[in-house]
Design a protein around this motif. Sequence first.
Motif, short mmCIF file in Angstrom:
data_model
loop_
_atom_site.label_atom_id
_atom_site.label_comp_id
_atom_site.label_asym_id
_atom_site.label_seq_id
_atom_site.Cartn_x
_atom_site.Cartn_y
_atom_site.Cartn_z
N HIS A 26 29.38 70.52 99.70
CA HIS A 26 28.18 69.79 99.32
C HIS A 26 27.15 70.72 98.67
CE1 HIS A 26 29.96 67.21 102.39
NE2 HIS A 26 29.32 66.22 101.82
N GLU A 27 26.28 70.14 97.86
CA GLU A 27 25.15 70.87 97.28
C GLU A 27 23.87 70.12 97.67
OE1 GLU A 27 23.91 72.71 93.05
OE2 GLU A 27 24.39 70.57 93.00
N VAL A 28 22.91 70.85 98.19
CA VAL A 28 21.59 70.29 98.49
C VAL A 28 20.68 70.58 97.30
CG1 VAL A 28 19.57 70.42 100.01
CG2 VAL A 28 21.87 70.68 100.97
N VAL A 29 19.97 69.55 96.84
CA VAL A 29 19.00 69.69 95.75
C VAL A 29 17.65 69.25 96.31
CG1 VAL A 29 18.35 68.98 93.42
CG2 VAL A 29 20.77 69.15 94.04
N LEU A 30 16.71 70.19 96.41
CA LEU A 30 15.38 69.92 96.96
C LEU A 30 14.34 70.13 95.87
CD1 LEU A 30 13.30 69.51 99.29
CD2 LEU A 30 13.48 71.97 99.69
N CYS A 31 13.64 69.07 95.49
CA CYS A 31 12.58 69.19 94.49
C CYS A 31 11.37 69.83 95.16
CB CYS A 31 12.23 67.81 93.94
SG CYS A 31 10.96 67.83 92.67
N GLN A 40 24.39 61.42 89.05
CA GLN A 40 25.71 61.66 89.60
C GLN A 40 26.71 60.68 88.98
OE1 GLN A 40 24.84 60.98 93.75
NE2 GLN A 40 24.58 63.17 94.14
N GLU A 41 27.91 61.15 88.72
CA GLU A 41 28.97 60.28 88.21
C GLU A 41 29.84 59.88 89.39
OE1 GLU A 41 31.11 60.92 84.21
OE2 GLU A 41 32.49 61.67 85.75
N LEU A 51 13.75 62.42 92.35
CA LEU A 51 13.20 63.22 93.43
C LEU A 51 11.83 63.73 93.05
CD1 LEU A 51 16.35 65.44 94.13
CD2 LEU A 51 15.69 63.32 95.29
N ARG A 52 10.88 63.62 93.98
CA ARG A 52 9.56 64.20 93.82
C ARG A 52 9.42 65.34 94.81
NH1 ARG A 52 9.84 58.97 93.20
NH2 ARG A 52 8.99 57.99 91.34
N ALA A 57 18.29 65.46 97.70
CA ALA A 57 19.52 64.67 97.58
C ALA A 57 20.70 65.60 97.79
CB ALA A 57 19.60 64.01 96.21
N ILE A 58 21.85 65.01 98.02
CA ILE A 58 23.08 65.75 98.23
C ILE A 58 24.07 65.40 97.12
CG2 ILE A 58 25.05 66.13 99.78
CD1 ILE A 58 22.48 67.05 101.07
#
Length: 89
Positions: A26-31, A40-41, A51-52, A57-58
């Motif tokens: 998994h990859e965590v994306v934190l704005c 995402q596809e 995201l603000r 999101a993961i």
Amino acid sequence: GAEGRLVALHTFTEPWDAWEMHPKGHEVVLCTAGEITLVQEVDGAEVRVTLRAGEYAINPPGVWHTADVSAPATALFITAGEGTEGRPR
């Protein structure tokens, strides 16, 4: 290695010009500033999540993803980087 993680903080001023996919985890994306739309596809369809600052999101393993921004935005990425693949957008 398979247990290793990449941690990166990036500021973006324009949409990404490529897709990427992480097959090993998994990859965590934190704005952390601004607003970023993660694309995402999933099963052949594009799923968009905006995201603000303070939201995350993961990206699940094996899911191709990219991102759009309309103004400068910064995000923190925690990625299972082994085997990462990319393709043009």
